[in-house]
Scaffold this active site. Structure first.
Site, PDB file in Angstrom:
ATOM      1  N   LEU A 143      17.933  31.352  37.054  1.00  0.00           N
ATOM      2  CA  LEU A 143      16.524  32.491  37.097  1.00  0.00           C
ATOM      3  C   LEU A 143      16.775  32.778  35.861  1.00  0.00           C
ATOM      4  CD1 LEU A 143      15.779  32.497  41.021  1.00  0.00           C
ATOM      5  CD2 LEU A 143      14.906  30.914  39.231  1.00  0.00           C
TER       6      LEU A 143
ATOM      7  N   GLY B 132      11.716  36.114  34.020  1.00  0.00           N
ATOM      8  CA  GLY B 132      10.622  35.590  34.114  1.00  0.00           C
ATOM      9  C   GLY B 132      10.234  35.006  35.425  1.00  0.00           C
ATOM     10  N   HIS B 133      10.658  33.835  36.200  1.00  0.00           N
ATOM     11  CA  HIS B 133      10.878  33.764  37.595  1.00  0.00           C
ATOM     12  C   HIS B 133      10.546  34.621  38.002  1.00  0.00           C
ATOM     13  CE1 HIS B 133      13.630  30.557  35.242  1.00  0.00           C
ATOM     14  NE2 HIS B 133      12.552  29.754  35.583  1.00  0.00           N
TER      15      HIS B 133
ATOM     16  N   GLY C  70       4.162  29.680  34.625  1.00  0.00           N
ATOM     17  CA  GLY C  70       4.514  30.990  33.698  1.00  0.00           C
ATOM     18  C   GLY C  70       3.854  29.587  32.673  1.00  0.00           C
TER      19      GLY C  70
ATOM     20  N   LYS D 110       4.291  30.501  29.937  1.00  0.00           N
ATOM     21  CA  LYS D 110       5.363  29.782  28.898  1.00  0.00           C
ATOM     22  C   LYS D 110       5.289  28.929  28.713  1.00  0.00           C
ATOM     23  CE  LYS D 110       9.441  29.931  27.140  1.00  0.00           C
ATOM     24  NZ  LYS D 110       9.978  28.667  27.577  1.00  0.00           N
ATOM     25  N   ASP D 111       5.152  27.643  29.448  1.00  0.00           N
ATOM     26  CA  ASP D 111       4.959  26.484  29.344  1.00  0.00           C
ATOM     27  C   ASP D 111       3.367  25.662  29.299  1.00  0.00           C
ATOM     28  OD1 ASP D 111       8.421  25.325  29.399  1.00  0.00           O
ATOM     29  OD2 ASP D 111       7.390  27.098  31.177  1.00  0.00           O
TER      30      ASP D 111
ATOM     31  N   GLN E   4       1.780  22.793  30.618  1.00  0.00           N
ATOM     32  CA  GLN E   4       2.822  21.795  31.809  1.00  0.00           C
ATOM     33  C   GLN E   4       1.344  22.895  32.089  1.00  0.00           C
ATOM     34  OE1 GLN E   4       6.646  22.249  33.426  1.00  0.00           O
ATOM     35  NE2 GLN E   4       5.669  24.459  34.283  1.00  0.00           N
TER      36      GLN E   4
HETATM   37  P1  AMP Z   1      11.513  26.566  34.789  1.00  0.00           P
HETATM   38  O1  AMP Z   1      12.470  26.994  36.055  1.00  0.00           O
HETATM   39  O2  AMP Z   1      11.836  26.603  32.785  1.00  0.00           O
HETATM   40  O3  AMP Z   1      11.094  24.861  35.275  1.00  0.00           O
HETATM   41  O4  AMP Z   1      10.673  27.338  34.666  1.00  0.00           O
HETATM   42  C1  AMP Z   1       9.565  27.402  36.119  1.00  0.00           C
HETATM   43  C2  AMP Z   1       8.570  28.522  36.067  1.00  0.00           C
HETATM   44  O5  AMP Z   1       8.745  30.059  35.593  1.00  0.00           O
HETATM   45  C3  AMP Z   1       7.562  27.813  35.007  1.00  0.00           C
HETATM   46  O6  AMP Z   1       6.319  27.519  35.656  1.00  0.00           O
HETATM   47  C4  AMP Z   1       7.892  28.379  33.808  1.00  0.00           C
HETATM   48  O7  AMP Z   1       6.423  28.421  32.981  1.00  0.00           O
HETATM   49  C5  AMP Z   1       7.941  30.006  34.437  1.00  0.00           C
HETATM   50  N1  AMP Z   1       9.297  30.510  33.107  1.00  0.00           N
HETATM   51  C6  AMP Z   1       9.240  30.403  32.567  1.00  0.00           C
HETATM   52  N2  AMP Z   1      10.154  31.259  31.885  1.00  0.00           N
HETATM   53  C7  AMP Z   1       8.641  32.163  31.790  1.00  0.00           C
HETATM   54  C8  AMP Z   1       8.970  33.425  31.075  1.00  0.00           C
HETATM   55  N3  AMP Z   1       9.671  34.038  30.288  1.00  0.00           N
HETATM   56  N4  AMP Z   1       7.949  34.382  31.564  1.00  0.00           N
HETATM   57  C9  AMP Z   1       6.704  33.290  32.557  1.00  0.00           C
HETATM   58  N5  AMP Z   1       7.042  32.642  33.562  1.00  0.00           N
HETATM   59  C10 AMP Z   1       8.593  32.260  32.907  1.00  0.00           C
END
Ligand code: AMP
Length: 283
Positions: free
Chosen positions: A34, A37-38, A148, A150-151, A154
């Protein structure tokens, strides 16, 4: 005190008790390692709901590359330590046996939405994402689910998943949180060497300067693409794709005259680490 549910029965009884008391539930699915962003998603979910569940699960079915799965950062103890400070937050921490008691047979096909960008370069990725997110939605039954920007692709896939399967929840898409130098926060950033970390700044720099070129100078799509590829070549970095797309359909834009909102999407390699980023803006 942070409650951690590792199996379905503890999660289920917690969910039942919330339903009985009529409380809303926010949900933030993550793969752990984490970062801020998370945490921003969790904070937003806590503001908008009575209780929140954050899931931490590295979902094997969304990795199309065994090396990438093996090297994906895992740091559950530190993750839980970061979450201790929040009240009304609970963690769902399942293992593979809980999530996939049997390998899934069902396949998702999102048509044109997965034929571009991530879907094209990571075949099967969105099938795995849709599978795990569907299961999590069924298990958690959130009032609202937070993802996010960011993806970006997705978020569009999940939007269709919710629409096509009539999940009774509200999707909330949150802005990308960046490091001070502009690099989008990502669990994968942990794998960068110090010199790769410095070089990674080229990704946001390129996106922001391409945005400016589009907004101010109105260059053609081809000129902008050439410029971006040139920046990466000069820096000795590998770009997997750079696309200028309609922010909703994600289909490539040929001519900027007929569009209102554009997304610039990039995937690039810093050594072995593949990073993703995007910016969205009106033209
Ligand atoms: P992940 O653990 O990478 O699968 O991400 C979990 C959630 O956090 C997903 O919805 C991502 O899009 C979001 N997320 C990851 N990085 C960021 C970021 N830098 N800013 C905002 N949300 C993010």
């Amino acid at each position: 005190m942070l409650q951690v549910f590792e199996n379905l029965s503890t999660l289920h009884s917690f969910r039942q008790s919330l339903l009985q008391s009529g409380l809303s539930l926010g949900f933030v699915p993550t793969m752990g390692a984490l970062h801020q962003g998370h945490l921003a998603l969790i904070e937003r979910a806590l503001q908008e709901n009575d209780q929140v569940i954050c899931s931490i699960y590295v979902n094997p079915t969304q990795f199309n590359n065994a090396q990438d799965l093996a090297k994906y950062p895992r740091d559950f103890e530190n993750d839980l330590a970061q979450l201790q400070k929040f009240s009304n937050l609970h963690v769902f921490l399942p293992n593979d046996q809980v999530m996939y008691p049997a390998p899934a047979l069902l396949k998702f096909d999102f048509g044109y939405l997965e034929q571009v960008m991530e879907g094209h370069f990571r075949p099967g990725h969105f099938n795995g994402v849709a599978m795990v997110v569907s299961k999590l939605f069924h298990l958690v039954k959130p009032t609202r689910a937070y993802f996010g920007q960011k993806d970006l692709q997705q978020t569009r896939i999940i939007h269709r998943l919710v629409q096509d399967l009539a999940f009774d929840l509200e999707l909330v898409i949150c802005p990308t949180i960046r490091e001070e130098d502009g690099l989008a926060m990502s669990s994968r950033n942990r794998r960068l060497s110090p010199s790769e970390r410095i070089a990674a700044k080229l990704i946001p720099d390129t996106l922001f300067s391409a945005r400016e070129v589009i907004q101010v100078r109105k260059n053609s799509i081809e000129e902008i693409k050439n410029l971006v590829h040139k920046h990466f070549e000069e820096a000795g970095l590998r770009i997997e794709y750079f696309e200028i797309v309609d922010r909703f359909t994600l289909l490539p834009i040929e001519n900027l005259d007929n569009v209102k909102e554009v997304a610039l999407c990039i995937a690039a390699y810093l050594g072995e680490v593949r990073l993703l980023d995007n910016v969205i803006f009106g033209v």
